[in-house]
Scaffold this active site. Structure first.
Site, short mmCIF file in Angstrom:
data_model
loop_
_atom_site.label_atom_id
_atom_site.label_comp_id
_atom_site.label_asym_id
_atom_site.label_seq_id
_atom_site.Cartn_x
_atom_site.Cartn_y
_atom_site.Cartn_z
N ASP A 164 0.86 -1.18 0.00
CA ASP A 164 0.00 0.00 0.00
C ASP A 164 0.89 1.22 0.00
OD1 ASP A 164 -2.45 1.50 0.20
OD2 ASP A 164 -1.87 1.94 2.26
N GLU A 248 -1.68 -1.53 -5.52
CA GLU A 248 -2.91 -0.84 -5.90
C GLU A 248 -2.81 -0.40 -7.34
OE1 GLU A 248 -4.11 2.38 -2.90
OE2 GLU A 248 -1.98 2.04 -2.71
N ASP A 341 -2.56 1.58 7.25
CA ASP A 341 -1.90 1.28 5.98
C ASP A 341 -1.59 -0.21 5.84
OD1 ASP A 341 -1.99 3.92 5.22
OD2 ASP A 341 -0.04 4.39 6.11
#
Ligand SMILES: [Zn+2]
Length: 378
Positions: A164, A248, A341
């Protein structure tokens, strides 16, 4: 070499100019062959161009044609104008192997057309076919040889990691590791502020202004290099440790460009997003994913980013209230608590993709599965 740069830029900008005025319905903008013919005419007319290397100038046209083709295939932005002092560089292809030599452990030399042998600090170059010489804003010359390194073999441990990317924490791993890239140090920030104040007092076009600008560029280059170094180390480390890397799927370009909006439709939270942009650029996300894809070729998967920060990685419940603050995640359904996170990284590692309606979908776009949980997507 500055002459090579200036001529390559001149030719590139002319090609840009020709394509900028083209609109659908008009006659086609000239392609490479036509432009190369025009270059021959221009060289006959202008002594300045004629004095330079035709190979360098033609290569600028070929690079431009390549850039346009990448643009039409949707893999790159439209090529834009090059600016003196900012985009200084030229490219050389079809390099003969005897034209790149290693002198000793530290130094090598490369034959540059019309210039001769140029020594450089050797870092890595094997099987070189082309190189690009650039001069950065700090006035330092670089030579980059095009050689894609062999990908790092997978460890074969069957492990998957989720990554992330963020602002406060540059990268959180699903293993719980929090990685932060070093930005400007206190001292560098102070020096930068002082230099910028000094720059504001300099007369335009003065030598003093040029010197201060170069000093600012040197401070910034140091931070950029630190960031690049960090990206190389992290990407190598991840490619060595994990079989599969999930990141992502963020459209960084969209995030960095659309904040300001237009006059008719001004963007929302402009100041906030501008700050975010600085963070994104400071962390070098795009570069990290690109290097991961080189090093862990075929082992990087992009996961839709929607709701990864609101969803519980333990039970799958999605709610904005789950995210208590920038750093704290606490699930309102099952009570699971974790660094926010890391929770997002765990969702990414699991490959959870959430549709706009909030239904969970198995990875790889397979047939719809029963929704994992009733969710209240905003
Ligand atoms: Zn939960």
């Amino acid at each position: 070499m500055l002459e090579h740069c200036a001529q390559a830029r001149f030719v590139w900008n002319l090609a840009c100019e020709q394509h900028a005025h083209w609109r659908p319905g008009r006659a086609a903008a000239p392609g490479y062959n036509e432009q190369a013919r025009q270059l021959t005419e221009a060289r006959a007319e202008f002594a300045w161009l004629r004095a330079g290397s035709v190979t360098v100038q033609q290569q600028a046209l070929r690079d431009f044609a390549q850039a346009m083709s990448s643009f039409f295939r949707g893999i790159h932005r439209r090529p834009s104008w090059r600016k003196a002092g900012r985009d200084e560089g030229f490219r050389q292809v079809g390099v003969k192997s005897e034209h790149v030599q290693r002198l000793n452990r530290r130094y090598g030399r490369v034959w540059v057309l019309k210039v001769g042998w140029v020594r450089f600090r050797w870092s890595r170059a094997e099987g070189v076919k082309s190189y690009r010489v650039t001069c950065d804003r700090a006035g330092r010359w670089h030579v980059a040889f095009a050689a894609i390194p062999d990908p790092i073999p997978a460890p074969g441990n069957g492990q998957t990691v989720g990554l992330d990317r963020g602002i406060a924490v540059s990268a959180a791993l699903s293993t719980g590791e929090l990685l932060v890239v070093a930005g400007f140090s206190q001292g560098e920030r102070r020096r930068l502020r002082r230099l910028q104040r000094r720059l504001a007092r300099c007369a335009r076009g003065s030598n003093r202004r040029a010197r201060v600008k170069a000093a600012i560029a040197r401070v910034k280059a140091r931070v950029t290099e630190r960031r690049k170094d960090w990206v190389e180390k992290i990407s190598t480390d991840l490619a060595r440790r994990f079989d599969l890397i999930r990141v992502e799927d963020l459209d960084i370009r969209g995030m960095t460009r659309s904040a300001k909006g237009t006059v008719e439709r001004p963007g929302r939270n402009v100041g906030q997003k501008a700050g975010l942009n600085r963070g994104i650029l400071a962390n070098g996300w795009g570069l990290l994913v690109a290097r991961l894809q080189h090093k862990a070729a075929g082992r990087v998967r992009k996961v839709r980013a929607a709701y990864t920060s609101q969803q519980c990685s333990a039970c799958g419940h999605i709610a904005p209230e789950n995210r208590q603050s920038q750093a704290v995640f606490r699930c309102v359904a099952c009570g699971f608590a974790c660094h926010a996170d890391v929770n997002a990284a765990r969702n990414i590692a699991a490959g959870r993709a959430v549709t706009a309606r909030g239904a969970l979908q198995p990875l790889g776009g397979a047939v719809n599965r029963e929704p994992h949980l009733a969710t209240s997507a905003p």
